[in-house]
Motif scaffolding. Structure first.
Motif, PDB file in Angstrom:
ATOM      1  N   VAL A   4       0.847  -1.192   0.000  1.00 45.83           N
ATOM      2  CA  VAL A   4       0.000   0.000   0.000  1.00 45.83           C
ATOM      3  C   VAL A   4       0.881   1.239   0.000  1.00 45.83           C
ATOM      4  N   GLU A   5       0.828   1.980  -1.105  1.00 45.84           N
ATOM      5  CA  GLU A   5       1.602   3.214  -1.230  1.00 45.84           C
ATOM      6  C   GLU A   5       0.810   4.398  -0.698  1.00 45.84           C
ATOM      7  N   SER A   6       1.533   5.402  -0.228  1.00 50.41           N
ATOM      8  CA  SER A   6       0.927   6.649   0.217  1.00 50.41           C
ATOM      9  C   SER A   6       1.954   7.767   0.088  1.00 50.41           C
ATOM     10  N   GLY A   7       1.472   9.000   0.211  1.00 46.49           N
ATOM     11  CA  GLY A   7       2.369  10.141   0.220  1.00 46.49           C
ATOM     12  C   GLY A   7       2.421  10.944  -1.060  1.00 46.49           C
ATOM     13  N   GLY A   8       1.740  10.487  -2.086  1.00 52.21           N
ATOM     14  CA  GLY A   8       1.738  11.245  -3.330  1.00 52.21           C
ATOM     15  C   GLY A   8       0.923  12.518  -3.215  1.00 52.21           C
ATOM     16  N   GLY A   9       1.008  13.340  -4.255  1.00 52.47           N
ATOM     17  CA  GLY A   9       0.249  14.574  -4.250  1.00 52.47           C
ATOM     18  C   GLY A   9       0.795  15.563  -5.251  1.00 52.47           C
ATOM     19  N   LEU A  10       0.392  16.815  -5.078  1.00 53.20           N
ATOM     20  CA  LEU A  10       0.823  17.906  -5.948  1.00 53.20           C
ATOM     21  C   LEU A  10       1.935  18.673  -5.251  1.00 53.20           C
ATOM     22  N   VAL A  11       3.040  18.889  -5.951  1.00 54.02           N
ATOM     23  CA  VAL A  11       4.182  19.605  -5.380  1.00 54.02           C
ATOM     24  C   VAL A  11       4.750  20.526  -6.456  1.00 54.02           C
ATOM     25  N   GLN A  12       5.281  21.651  -6.032  1.00 49.91           N
ATOM     26  CA  GLN A  12       5.909  22.574  -6.971  1.00 49.91           C
ATOM     27  C   GLN A  12       7.304  22.098  -7.346  1.00 49.91           C
ATOM     28  N   ALA A  13       7.715  22.438  -8.538  1.00 51.43           N
ATOM     29  CA  ALA A  13       9.073  22.117  -8.974  1.00 51.43           C
ATOM     30  C   ALA A  13      10.083  22.665  -7.970  1.00 51.43           C
ATOM     31  N   GLY A  14      11.075  21.836  -7.651  1.00 49.49           N
ATOM     32  CA  GLY A  14      12.070  22.192  -6.657  1.00 49.49           C
ATOM     33  C   GLY A  14      11.718  21.765  -5.248  1.00 49.49           C
ATOM     34  N   GLY A  15      10.497  21.321  -5.055  1.00 48.62           N
ATOM     35  CA  GLY A  15      10.045  20.901  -3.734  1.00 48.62           C
ATOM     36  C   GLY A  15      10.389  19.460  -3.417  1.00 48.62           C
ATOM     37  N   SER A  16       9.833  18.982  -2.298  1.00 49.32           N
ATOM     38  CA  SER A  16      10.125  17.630  -1.822  1.00 49.32           C
ATOM     39  C   SER A  16       8.843  16.887  -1.488  1.00 49.32           C
TER      40      SER A  16
ATOM     41  N   ASN B 234      13.555  14.803  -3.599  1.00 50.24           N
ATOM     42  CA  ASN B 234      13.956  16.197  -3.429  1.00 50.24           C
ATOM     43  C   ASN B 234      14.210  16.837  -4.791  1.00 50.24           C
ATOM     44  N   ALA B 235      14.153  18.154  -4.830  1.00 51.57           N
ATOM     45  CA  ALA B 235      14.418  18.891  -6.068  1.00 51.57           C
ATOM     46  C   ALA B 235      13.625  18.305  -7.234  1.00 51.57           C
ATOM     47  N   VAL B 236      12.347  18.089  -7.011  1.00 50.21           N
ATOM     48  CA  VAL B 236      11.535  17.438  -8.036  1.00 50.21           C
ATOM     49  C   VAL B 236      11.371  18.331  -9.261  1.00 50.21           C
ATOM     50  N   LYS B 237      11.160  17.651 -10.390  1.00 48.64           N
ATOM     51  CA  LYS B 237      11.014  18.336 -11.670  1.00 48.64           C
ATOM     52  C   LYS B 237       9.672  17.930 -12.305  1.00 48.64           C
ATOM     53  N   PRO B 238       9.160  18.723 -13.239  1.00 50.17           N
ATOM     54  CA  PRO B 238       7.917  18.321 -13.926  1.00 50.17           C
ATOM     55  C   PRO B 238       8.019  16.933 -14.575  1.00 50.17           C
ATOM     56  N   ASP B 239       9.210  16.538 -15.016  1.00 46.70           N
ATOM     57  CA  ASP B 239       9.398  15.206 -15.611  1.00 46.70           C
ATOM     58  C   ASP B 239       9.225  14.083 -14.600  1.00 46.70           C
ATOM     59  N   ASP B 240       9.193  14.398 -13.320  1.00 40.55           N
ATOM     60  CA  ASP B 240       8.964  13.368 -12.295  1.00 40.55           C
ATOM     61  C   ASP B 240       7.483  13.049 -12.132  1.00 40.55           C
ATOM     62  N   THR B 241       6.626  13.789 -12.815  1.00 43.06           N
ATOM     63  CA  THR B 241       5.187  13.533 -12.747  1.00 43.06           C
ATOM     64  C   THR B 241       4.873  12.142 -13.276  1.00 43.06           C
ATOM     65  N   ALA B 242       4.222  11.330 -12.443  1.00 40.69           N
ATOM     66  CA  ALA B 242       3.923   9.946 -12.807  1.00 40.69           C
ATOM     67  C   ALA B 242       3.136   9.291 -11.680  1.00 40.69           C
ATOM     68  N   VAL B 243       2.646   8.098 -11.954  1.00 38.03           N
ATOM     69  CA  VAL B 243       2.133   7.242 -10.885  1.00 38.03           C
ATOM     70  C   VAL B 243       3.310   6.406 -10.393  1.00 38.03           C
ATOM     71  N   TYR B 244       3.538   6.419  -9.103  1.00 32.72           N
ATOM     72  CA  TYR B 244       4.659   5.702  -8.498  1.00 32.72           C
ATOM     73  C   TYR B 244       4.153   4.419  -7.844  1.00 32.72           C
ATOM     74  N   TYR B 245       4.847   3.325  -8.160  1.00 31.14           N
ATOM     75  CA  TYR B 245       4.449   2.004  -7.680  1.00 31.14           C
ATOM     76  C   TYR B 245       5.559   1.373  -6.857  1.00 31.14           C
ATOM     77  N   CYS B 246       5.144   0.708  -5.813  1.00 34.33           N
ATOM     78  CA  CYS B 246       6.032  -0.076  -4.971  1.00 34.33           C
ATOM     79  C   CYS B 246       6.022  -1.528  -5.465  1.00 34.33           C
ATOM     80  N   ASN B 247       7.134  -2.209  -5.305  1.00 32.57           N
ATOM     81  CA  ASN B 247       7.249  -3.564  -5.849  1.00 32.57           C
ATOM     82  C   ASN B 247       8.196  -4.394  -5.000  1.00 32.57           C
ATOM     83  N   ILE B 248       7.832  -5.627  -4.766  1.00 37.42           N
ATOM     84  CA  ILE B 248       8.810  -6.590  -4.232  1.00 37.42           C
ATOM     85  C   ILE B 248       9.660  -6.964  -5.429  1.00 37.42           C
ATOM     86  N   TYR B 249      10.967  -6.756  -5.323  1.00 33.27           N
ATOM     87  CA  TYR B 249      11.802  -6.733  -6.516  1.00 33.27           C
ATOM     88  C   TYR B 249      12.756  -7.910  -6.617  1.00 33.27           C
ATOM     89  N   PRO B 250      12.713  -8.679  -7.691  1.00 33.45           N
ATOM     90  CA  PRO B 250      11.665  -8.641  -8.719  1.00 33.45           C
ATOM     91  C   PRO B 250      10.563  -9.649  -8.404  1.00 33.45           C
TER      92      PRO B 250
END
Length: 113
Positions: A5-17, A83-99
């Motif tokens: 179960v992932e959490s913590g996503g949201g809207l952040v300004q470029a350069g933020g964390s 940290n120092a996020v960029k617009p290119d970091d916009t995505a859905v982020y998934y957690c995974n037991i690897y592999p």
């Protein structure tokens, strides 16, 4: 039953964390490598960072020096500090037991300019 179960996503300004969390259950967490992946609209899912059971880490070139993956075995949780996020970091982020075929439901990260 394995559950991530992932959490913590949201809207952040470029350069933020932002810090993402992934809580795992149904597995012996401490012996498993874990990873974060992301998928942007119209793009393939890509590996962002991974961490072994011993704590060794690996990062995609695009996030090196900005993102940090870590784990807390006592809490069965893996984190992604962004940290120092960029617009290119916009995505859905998934957690995974690897592999493995086990994935979380994903958490949306949107970076605004």
């Amino acid at each position: 039953q394995v559950r991530l179960v992932e959490s913590g996503g949201g809207l952040v300004q470029a350069g933020g964390s932002l810090r993402l969390s992934c809580a795992a259950s149904g597995i012996i967490f401490s012996i498993n490598a874990m990873a974060w992946h992301r998928q942007a609209p119209g793009k393939q899912r890509e590996l962002v960072a991974s961490i072994t059971s011993g704590g060794s880490t690996n990062y995609a070139d695009s996030v090196k020096g900005r993102f940090t993956i870590s784990r807390d075995n006592a809490k069965n949780t893996v984190y992604l500090q962004m940290n120092a996020v960029k617009p290119d970091d916009t995505a859905v982020y998934y957690c995974n037991i690897y592999p493995s075929p086990y994935w979380g439901q994903g958490t949306q990260v949107t970076v605004s300019t």
